[in-house]
Motif scaffolding. Structure first.
Motif, PDB file in Angstrom:
ATOM      1  N   GLU A   1       0.830  -1.199   0.000  1.00 46.11           N
ATOM      2  CA  GLU A   1       0.000   0.000   0.000  1.00 46.11           C
ATOM      3  C   GLU A   1       0.867   1.252   0.000  1.00 46.11           C
ATOM      4  N   ASN A   2       1.966   1.219   0.751  1.00 40.30           N
ATOM      5  CA  ASN A   2       2.895   2.344   0.796  1.00 40.30           C
ATOM      6  C   ASN A   2       4.083   2.054  -0.120  1.00 40.30           C
ATOM      7  N   VAL A   3       4.314   2.940  -1.070  1.00 37.34           N
ATOM      8  CA  VAL A   3       5.424   2.740  -2.007  1.00 37.34           C
ATOM      9  C   VAL A   3       6.747   2.977  -1.298  1.00 37.34           C
ATOM     10  N   ARG A   4       7.808   2.421  -1.860  1.00 39.01           N
ATOM     11  CA  ARG A   4       9.127   2.527  -1.260  1.00 39.01           C
ATOM     12  C   ARG A   4      10.018   3.420  -2.121  1.00 39.01           C
ATOM     13  N   ARG A   5      10.873   4.155  -1.437  1.00 40.47           N
ATOM     14  CA  ARG A   5      11.901   4.971  -2.076  1.00 40.47           C
ATOM     15  C   ARG A   5      13.229   4.616  -1.409  1.00 40.47           C
ATOM     16  N   THR A   6      14.182   4.108  -2.191  1.00 47.84           N
ATOM     17  CA  THR A   6      15.464   3.667  -1.649  1.00 47.84           C
ATOM     18  C   THR A   6      16.591   4.342  -2.412  1.00 47.84           C
ATOM     19  N   ALA A   7      17.544   4.904  -1.677  1.00 48.29           N
ATOM     20  CA  ALA A   7      18.692   5.593  -2.291  1.00 48.29           C
ATOM     21  C   ALA A   7      19.984   5.036  -1.726  1.00 48.29           C
ATOM     22  N   ASN A   8      20.897   4.657  -2.600  1.00 52.20           N
ATOM     23  CA  ASN A   8      22.221   4.179  -2.209  1.00 52.20           C
ATOM     24  C   ASN A   8      23.268   5.076  -2.860  1.00 52.20           C
ATOM     25  N   GLY A   9      23.929   5.902  -2.036  1.00 51.50           N
ATOM     26  CA  GLY A   9      24.911   6.835  -2.557  1.00 51.50           C
ATOM     27  C   GLY A   9      24.327   8.165  -2.972  1.00 51.50           C
ATOM     28  N   PHE A  10      23.047   8.389  -2.682  1.00 54.68           N
ATOM     29  CA  PHE A  10      22.378   9.641  -3.039  1.00 54.68           C
ATOM     30  C   PHE A  10      21.517  10.069  -1.852  1.00 54.68           C
ATOM     31  N   ASP A  11      21.348  11.379  -1.705  1.00 62.15           N
ATOM     32  CA  ASP A  11      20.615  11.921  -0.578  1.00 62.15           C
ATOM     33  C   ASP A  11      19.156  11.483  -0.634  1.00 62.15           C
ATOM     34  N   TYR A  12      18.681  10.816   0.419  1.00 60.92           N
ATOM     35  CA  TYR A  12      17.319  10.281   0.420  1.00 60.92           C
ATOM     36  C   TYR A  12      16.245  11.363   0.333  1.00 60.92           C
ATOM     37  N   PRO A  13      16.320  12.452   1.138  1.00 60.82           N
ATOM     38  CA  PRO A  13      15.322  13.515   0.963  1.00 60.82           C
ATOM     39  C   PRO A  13      15.332  14.111  -0.439  1.00 60.82           C
ATOM     40  N   ARG A  14      16.504  14.173  -1.069  1.00 63.67           N
ATOM     41  CA  ARG A  14      16.579  14.683  -2.439  1.00 63.67           C
ATOM     42  C   ARG A  14      15.869  13.749  -3.406  1.00 63.67           C
ATOM     43  N   LEU A  15      15.950  12.442  -3.171  1.00 64.85           N
ATOM     44  CA  LEU A  15      15.239  11.478  -4.009  1.00 64.85           C
ATOM     45  C   LEU A  15      13.734  11.661  -3.885  1.00 64.85           C
ATOM     46  N   LEU A  16      13.240  11.863  -2.662  1.00 63.08           N
ATOM     47  CA  LEU A  16      11.808  12.098  -2.481  1.00 63.08           C
ATOM     48  C   LEU A  16      11.366  13.352  -3.223  1.00 63.08           C
ATOM     49  N   LEU A  17      12.199  14.397  -3.187  1.00 68.32           N
ATOM     50  CA  LEU A  17      11.874  15.642  -3.882  1.00 68.32           C
ATOM     51  C   LEU A  17      11.801  15.411  -5.389  1.00 68.32           C
ATOM     52  N   LEU A  18      12.785  14.719  -5.959  1.00 63.52           N
ATOM     53  CA  LEU A  18      12.797  14.494  -7.396  1.00 63.52           C
ATOM     54  C   LEU A  18      11.624  13.630  -7.843  1.00 63.52           C
ATOM     55  N   ALA A  19      11.286  12.611  -7.038  1.00 68.17           N
ATOM     56  CA  ALA A  19      10.143  11.766  -7.385  1.00 68.17           C
ATOM     57  C   ALA A  19       8.843  12.565  -7.368  1.00 68.17           C
ATOM     58  N   ALA A  20       8.694  13.466  -6.399  1.00 69.15           N
ATOM     59  CA  ALA A  20       7.495  14.295  -6.322  1.00 69.15           C
ATOM     60  C   ALA A  20       7.426  15.275  -7.493  1.00 69.15           C
ATOM     61  N   VAL A  21       8.568  15.860  -7.872  1.00 70.87           N
ATOM     62  CA  VAL A  21       8.585  16.799  -9.004  1.00 70.87           C
ATOM     63  C   VAL A  21       8.257  16.078 -10.306  1.00 70.87           C
ATOM     64  N   LEU A  22       8.808  14.885 -10.503  1.00 74.79           N
ATOM     65  CA  LEU A  22       8.503  14.121 -11.710  1.00 74.79           C
ATOM     66  C   LEU A  22       7.034  13.748 -11.790  1.00 74.79           C
TER      67      LEU A  22
END
Length: 453
Positions: A316-337
């Motif tokens: 039900e809850n999607v996952r966001r995983t970052a290895n070697g990249f800033d995790y909050p930045r990944l959430l931001l980019l996914a939301a912008v896309l």
């Protein structure tokens, strides 16, 4: 008769208190205050002989420092051109990252060039160090090993041997016999480093101290330890990957913008003179979700592969995983896309990985990460000869970053034919021969230029 004075010193920030406190009043950490017992002074303080006097700054000669050449190019780059006589270098890093191996290699190379090197081992026996040295190469005759934890004995050996370079591995393992407390305590680390640094400066001989780190990655011991030395180096990298990075965070005799790259091998650390080729060596051409970013490590541009994978979530809850990249930045980019471009990532798990064990912390990698995610989402590979540079804003715009010309030149040198970069860059960079510059204003423009719609 005067009594001994008891104070409590914070092991993290060095703040002192007359009584024990559960929480440090300065840094706010709990259970960090350690008891320190100081002996009473024997009498009033007297002016010492040979006291220096103030002189005009204009009359002080400002000649260039003579440096001790370092036979390792990557280390010499980080130090700013070599070791300054009398300088104190503090090298720190996680356990097993290769600190002792790097310093032992440096000591062996210097001793091979007829320089007398004293290697003090407070954690390993002489036999253990000898086995590691023989694995690295032939042991030179001018490399002297001292397995000792007493600072007084180390100072005596330094005075008798008069080495060109002294290495202490590690500062947390040695102690002053006259001081209370065990090795590694706040008082012992601070006072031991002070005595060793004073001896090195009086003899005008460089000193390298190896330091431990805490769970948070900071140098263990009082924070004043970093202020006592001239240069602070950190060795970074994933112990499960081969590459290591030597980074300077403080350097009184050079720039703090230089980074050295090494590869851990069975025979020790080998210098990586062309990191971009090393990080792109195993890239799979034609696979979706792969993009190449041009990052700046100090003043050196490095091309690195960024991988992304999107898949429909079974939860039900999607996952966001970052290895070697800033995790909050990944959430931001996914939301912008999702919001600005319209990619259906609301029901998709998103995984991002930076190849080679590197950590991309600068915003210039945003565009490459975003396009890697978009490539995986639409299942279309990017062109193999395209590099991407740019920061992504909340409105989906692609913003300018620094050193674009150097990034473009590095991409062209490695055979890349096109570079996607921000249109807002004020002065168009010089396009190397055979390199096409693709300026974009937003993520939509980037996806259209890369044929990801």
């Amino acid at each position: 008769m005067a009594k001994a004075k008891i104070t409590y010193v914070c092991s993290k920030c060095g703040a002192s208190s007359l009584g024990w406190l559960g929480k440090c009043p300065q840094c706010g950490d709990w259970n960090t205050l350690v008891q320190q017992i100081s002996s009473p002074t024997a009498g009033p303080v007297r002016a010492r002989a040979g006291r220096s006097t103030a002189v005009s700054l204009a009359s002080v000669a400002a000649g260039a420092e003579e440096r001790l050449p370092v036979p390792m190019g990557e280390v010499e780059r980080v130090l700013g051109g070599g070791l300054v006589p009398g300088s104190v270098v503090l090298l720190s890093g996680e356990p097993g990252i290769g600190k002792s191996t790097l310093v032992l290699q440096l000591a062996m190379l210097l001793a091979t060039d007829s320089a007398r090197v004293l290697y003090v081992s407070g954690e390993e026996s002489a036999r253990q160090v000898s086995l590691r040295a023989r694995r690295i190469g032939e042991t030179p005759a001018e490399l002297y090993l001292l397995a000792e934890t007493s600072v007084e004995a180390i100072l005596e050996e330094m005075a008798a041997l008069q080495p060109t370079l002294t290495v202490v591995d590690s500062i947390q393992s040695v102690r002053i016999e006259e001081k209370t407390g065990s090795a590694g305590s706040v008082v012992q680390v601070r006072d031991s480093a002070s005595l060793l640094a004073r001896a090195a400066k009086e003899a005008e001989s460089p000193l390298i101290l190896i330091g431990h780190v805490t769970k948070s990655g900071a140098i263990a011991g009082p924070r004043v330890l970093e202020h006592m030395v001239d240069t602070v180096l950190y060795m970074e990298g994933d112990r499960y990957h081969a590459h290591r990075m030597l980074r300077s965070v403080k350097n009184r005799f050079g720039s703090t913008n230089e980074v050295g790259v090494f590869e851990m091998t069975q025979a020790g650390l080998e210098e990586v003179t062309n990191p971009s080729e090393a990080f792109l060596a195993e890239r799979l051409v034609g696979a979706s979700g792969s993009a190449v970013s041009v990052t700046m490590e100090g003043t050196r541009p490095i091309l690195v592969e960024v991988q992304a994978l999107t898949s429909r979530s079974a939860l039900e809850n999607v996952r966001r995983t970052a290895n070697g990249f800033d995790y909050p930045r990944l959430l931001l980019l996914a939301a912008v896309l999702s919001k600005r471009v319209g990619l259906p990532l609301g029901q998709q798990d998103v995984f991002v990985n930076v190849v080679g064990g590197l950590h991309l912390n600068e915003p210039a990698a945003d565009l490459a990460v975003a396009m890697a995610i978009a490539s995986s989402a639409v299942d279309k590979p990017l062109a193999a000869d395209v590099a991407l540079v740019g920061e992504v804003g909340l409105s989906g715009e692609v913003r300018s970053v620094g050193h674009i010309e150097r990034r473009v030149q590095e991409a062209s040198r490695l055979g890349f034919k096109a570079c996607v970069l921000p249109r807002s860059f004020g002065k168009s960079p010089r396009s190397p021969q055979g390199m096409e510059l693709v300026p974009v204003r937003s993520l939509r423009d980037a996806m259209q230029a890369l044929d990801l719609r």
